[in-house]
Design an enzyme around this catalytic site. Structure first.
Site, PDB file in Angstrom:
ATOM      1  N   SER A  95       7.390  12.560  -2.811  1.00 34.75           N
ATOM      2  CA  SER A  95       8.054  13.643  -2.118  1.00 34.75           C
ATOM      3  C   SER A  95       7.218  14.718  -1.630  1.00 34.75           C
ATOM      4  CB  SER A  95       8.864  14.161  -3.765  1.00 34.75           C
ATOM      5  OG  SER A  95       9.912  15.118  -3.172  1.00 34.75           O
ATOM      6  N   ASP A 225      18.629   7.772  -2.310  1.00 36.75           N
ATOM      7  CA  ASP A 225      17.846   8.955  -2.769  1.00 36.75           C
ATOM      8  C   ASP A 225      18.692  10.445  -2.345  1.00 36.75           C
ATOM      9  OD1 ASP A 225      15.925  11.409  -2.638  1.00 36.75           O
ATOM     10  OD2 ASP A 225      14.397   9.942  -2.104  1.00 36.75           O
ATOM     11  N   HIS A 254      15.526   9.233  -6.013  1.00 38.61           N
ATOM     12  CA  HIS A 254      14.516   9.985  -5.627  1.00 38.61           C
ATOM     13  C   HIS A 254      13.184   9.738  -6.607  1.00 38.61           C
ATOM     14  CE1 HIS A 254      12.125  12.894  -3.375  1.00 38.61           C
ATOM     15  NE2 HIS A 254      12.172  13.591  -4.529  1.00 38.61           N
TER      16      HIS A 254
END
Length: 274
Positions: A95, A225, A254
């Site tokens: 991320s 995601d 995610h």
């Protein structure tokens, strides 16, 4: 485990376990190095040296008022790698951590870097602009900032219980332990760092950074995601780097390094050995 102090006086906490080729893990917003514990143990037991730091303002690092931008994130990572004199390192970012890795390599060069892995990562650019019409509107990120500023503890609980791990999808089986651990990590960090970090991960354009990366890059992204939408991230990143491999995970969320740790870690190990 140890700490270093950066040139602006920020203390950065890090974990450093084992021997062998180093793998350096960069965590996502608003978490800490603890988010990588399962992966670190997996690779430690496969003969690697594993390192992970708490980003400034996160976890056990100093809750600074300023410096919550990608330049500082990259420089802090460089300070850790230099302090430990890491060579031939593999950098893995999830991320926001993926943005940190890309910016670190572009800003500090590849002399210490062997490979990079970007998992569910924010590059090339999350924000919707004229040049990036597939991005998310600024209002989305403004809303995140508002929730951090006004009701962080509830927001973090809801975020972990819902879109981050895909627990809001039909048939999902939420893990209270995973949700609690996400909340715990988030609340360890500073609200100001997390507030400013939203701008850092959403508005930084990593396009030119990605173009500068020559080492092999594995891009791993789930097509479900809900935090960093797949179409505007993973495939574009894999095309922008010079030596990229895209691995798409159908239906994965995610937070797939946690929810599907067995698959992600095994695939990453296989790529490192390829």
């Amino acid at each position: 485990m140890g700490t270093i102090t950066t040139t602006d006086g920020t203390e950065i906490f890090y974990k450093d376990w084992g021997t062998g080729q180093p793998i350096v893990f960069s965590h996502g917003w608003p978490l800490s190095a603890d988010d990588w514990d399962t992966a670190m143990m997996f690779f430690l037991l496969h003969g690697y040296r594993v390192i992970a730091a708490d980003r400034r303002g996160h976890g056990r690092s100093t809750q600074t008022s300023g410096g919550h931008d990608m330049d500082h994130y990259a420089d802090d990572l460089a300070a850790v790698t230099a302090h430990l004199d890491l060579q031939n390192a593999v950098h893995v970012g999830h991320s926001t951590g993926g943005g940190e890795v890309a910016h670190y390599i572009a800003r500090h060069g590849e002399s210490r870097v062997a490979r990079a892995v970007l998992i569910s990562s924010v590059p090339p650019l999350m924000l919707k602009t004229d040049a990036n019409p597939g991005g998310l509107p600024k209002e989305v990120f403004d809303g995140l900032q508002d929730q951090v500023a006004t009701n962080r503890t509830r927001f973090y609980r809801d975020f972990a219980s819902g879109p981050f791990y895909g627990y809001n999808r039909p048939g999902a089986q939420p893990s209270e332990a995973i949700i609690d651990n996400w909340w715990r990590q988030g609340m360890m960090g500073g609200a100001k760092a997390h507030y400013d970090g939203i701008v850092a991960f959403s508005q930084t354009d990593f396009t030119e950074d990605l173009k500068k990366i020559n080492v092999p890059v594995l891009v791993m992204h789930g097509d479900d995601d809900q935090v960093v939408p797949y179409a505007d991230s993973g495939p574009l990143t894999a095309k922008l780097v010079k030596n990229g491999t895209l691995k798409t995970y159908h239906g994965y969320p995610h937070g797939m390094p946690t929810t599907h740790a067995d698959v992600i870690n095994a695939d990453l190990l296989a790529w490192l050995k390829s």
